[in-house]
Write an enzyme that holds these catalytic residues in place. Sequence first.
Site, mmCIF file in Angstrom:
data_model
loop_
_atom_site.group_PDB
_atom_site.id
_atom_site.type_symbol
_atom_site.label_atom_id
_atom_site.label_comp_id
_atom_site.label_asym_id
_atom_site.label_seq_id
_atom_site.Cartn_x
_atom_site.Cartn_y
_atom_site.Cartn_z
ATOM 1 N N TYR A 1 -2.023 -0.657 10.284
ATOM 2 C CA TYR A 1 -2.153 -0.995 8.863
ATOM 3 C C TYR A 1 -0.853 -0.669 8.131
ATOM 4 O O TYR A 1 -0.310 -1.487 7.387
ATOM 5 C CB TYR A 1 -3.326 -0.210 8.267
ATOM 6 C CG TYR A 1 -3.588 -0.487 6.817
ATOM 7 C CD1 TYR A 1 -4.214 -1.647 6.421
ATOM 8 C CD2 TYR A 1 -3.200 0.427 5.835
ATOM 9 C CE1 TYR A 1 -4.458 -1.911 5.075
ATOM 10 C CE2 TYR A 1 -3.432 0.181 4.499
ATOM 11 C CZ TYR A 1 -4.060 -0.990 4.118
ATOM 12 O OH TYR A 1 -4.291 -1.237 2.791
ATOM 13 N N SER B 1 0.864 -1.174 0.000
ATOM 14 C CA SER B 1 0.000 0.000 0.000
ATOM 15 C C SER B 1 0.898 1.220 0.000
ATOM 16 O O SER B 1 2.059 1.149 0.387
ATOM 17 C CB SER B 1 -0.867 -0.012 1.256
ATOM 18 O OG SER B 1 -1.428 1.267 1.457
#
Lengths: 283, 593
Positions: free
Chosen positions: B476, B463
């Site tokens: 995350y 990501s």
Amino acid sequence: MTSAVKDEKAPELRGFREVQSLAYACAEAVAARLEPGVTEREAARMQRDWLRERGVRDWFHLPFAWFGDRTAFAGFKVPLQFFPTNRKLEPGMPFILDMAPVYKGYTADIGYSGCLGLNPLHDKLLADLEVHRELILREARERRSLREIYEDVERLMIKQGYANRHRAYPFGVIAHKVDRVAERRWSPNVFGFGTQSLKGLMSDALHGHRDGWSPLWSPYRFSDHPPQPGLWAVEPHLGFRGTGAKFEEILVVTDSKDPEQSAFWLDDDLPHVRRWAEERVAA
Amino acid sequence: MNLGSLPGARERRVRTGGIELCVVELGDEQRPTVVLVHGYPDSKEVWTEVAKQLADQWHVVLYDVRGHGRSTAPKPLRGGFTLEKLTDDFLAVADAVSPDRPVHLVGHDWGSVQSWEFVTVKRTEGRIASFTSMSGPSLDHFGHWIKQRMTRPTPRRVGQLLGQGAKSWYVYMLHTPVLPELAWRGPLSKRWPKMLERLEKIPAGDYPTPSLPDDAAHGAWLYRDNVRARLSRPRTDAYAHVPVQLITPTGDIFLSEKLYDQLELWAPQLVRRTLDAKHWVPRTRPDQLAAWISEFVAANEAAKEDGRPVQDTAPTGAYADRFGGRLVLVTGAAGGIGRATAFAFAEAGARVVAVDRDAEGAARTAEMARLIGAPAAWGEAVDVSDEQAMEKLAEKVAAEYGIVDVLVNNAGIGLSGSFLDTTSEDWKNVLDVNLWGVIHGCRIFGRQMAERGQGGHIVNTASAAAYQPSRALPAYSTSKAAVLMLSECLRAELAERSIGVSAICPGIVNTNITATTHFAGADAAEEKRLRKRTSRLYGLRNYPPERVADAILKAVVRNQAVVPVTPEARGARLLSRFSPGALRGIARLKPPL
């Protein structure tokens, strides 16, 4: 319309039903005549001529035709892309015919998906539209807000793996209200839309704005209200890469307390509904 | 040939034009015949692995080209290796092994060069059903290719000429008299296996055979008898009269991919394939070759029956030449980027295994994948964080569908909220899926790929949060940063096994991840509000997962290391390298939720 119920007591429903089946008959007749090499423009003209011959003088909007990946509205950004082009039909290509004739003062707005020859992917899309028809009716009967129903339809599409292509429609609408249209001797079109019908829609928008509802069924805040009694032309439109499919037909919403009577599809004897029934029998 | 390495092989001798050819047959003689022709300096043993796999389905025939292996050499050598004589040999073999049915032809290197002659001359018409060509252009087409570039030399064309000219150094060498023979009979043939192993990573086996010095010395006449004559006066009627499948290895050090530009003009029924490999693909990629050959032969056999041209049935998606028939496994395939990726591979003709916790969603992805071009697709319900389940999945996939060619570790969950609000349970959940899921995938499937030794590719969905710190996504971002580093380490390790590893950093993409993100420190109502709000924001950004899928396919084709996808992901990547302080400043801002 506010107290219409689902029987022959409502003569005006008969008028709407009549024009809707006329439009679907036109779609089926034109679809049967489509062959490789026919262009979108020619298909649109065939629809126009067929309906004119049978007494249609005015339109909510003029007939459209989309072929191939244009059925999925691939790359549609501006409304002009809705208009028929010189795209030619090829074997296996999906197509959509969309028309909204006015007949004896009644309007219909229909969408007919088909394909030229075999296309299993298109069959799948068409079959998957059935649950959308059920979902919309169920939630309209539950008096959910239009925006909520819209979101549920979109969620179901995404779950099925599709893209919501009515997002590409003006205002992203899944449906709009239709009503009776005054018959005038002269009723010009503006950008393919009949002025008399637009006038009706505008006046609905004006009244609705005052009372807190909208004649457009969209994902936006102005659709955050329960379904307004009246006739709605509902058109869920699935897109999957280069293939698209939709149906469009009229949903009748009333203010009846009986859930069965509070919302129903104007007519269940339509090509896509018959098709699903046949598939169930075959299965 | 060491027949022991080819169980069930039957050997025979075919006499033609004063020499004797050694021909070996495998498989059921009633089935359509596939003839494999070897290159230089090889003998038919170069095909061992491919032949074994093809024999399950077809009648497979291999032969030593004259002067090679156990076939006898013409006397004198000069003039004994012309394409005309090689065509005689081929026809003799074809008549012997399949007298009343056309054969499917497969050629590698010089085997392909001579096969181009076979499929473009009149007298073989009706004897050949299809031709699969790899690493060997037609000398006539090559001649025209050079002429075209000499007569109208644009800078690009001159570049192509010089490029191929440099790659063809060995062709000039082979034209010197005597020296090549001396070299091959002397030290070169002893060093050859080691050189191949180092340069091409060719696994040891029954190849090359002890006949190598003679094969190489005789084979020099292939070049001397044909190259100059054909390149200076190429035939103008060298049109292929059969369907051709062209397999182009992208890393071939002898032949440039540009040689096959406009090949459609010469071979009207052409299917293209590309393979991320070097020159000796019959040794290094036997599984893939066998699959493609089989598929092409089967398609041609079927086409003969229903009359539809083969290339019309080939998939048309992006990189269809590269992924047709390959096995791709995607995790998190029930929605969002995973589903879009599965579809993109399906459109390119890959076989797809769609894996997700959501069984129904995975099955749906598989079903739709089949509808848009995947020759086969399966849905599997597995939680990627469950090691045993992943082991079981890998066993099942290997046993039933084969070894995965491309693995996309995409499954991931969202977790937002400040560090102090994030419980250890939250940490465990997010690391289990986002990091351990990737570790399990890479470890279990990556090992299978490495053990097979025929290359492959692993894609890990990281990501933009992997390099962009943020106060809103501590857990995350940590999990994704770990995935990014893992990918880069693994890339270094697996490079020597021809397995590429790419990390994809999408950025803000309109997927369902926001609707299931857990917001640490928020109660149920607040979480629902936040999910709705982030979903809306992501929806407004409206970057479609299909474009991430396109980036993934491109990353595999180009073997890219780290791929930021959206503009914001690319911008953040740039900042993280040149001005990390600015990113740290941005990290302090409260997100607009």
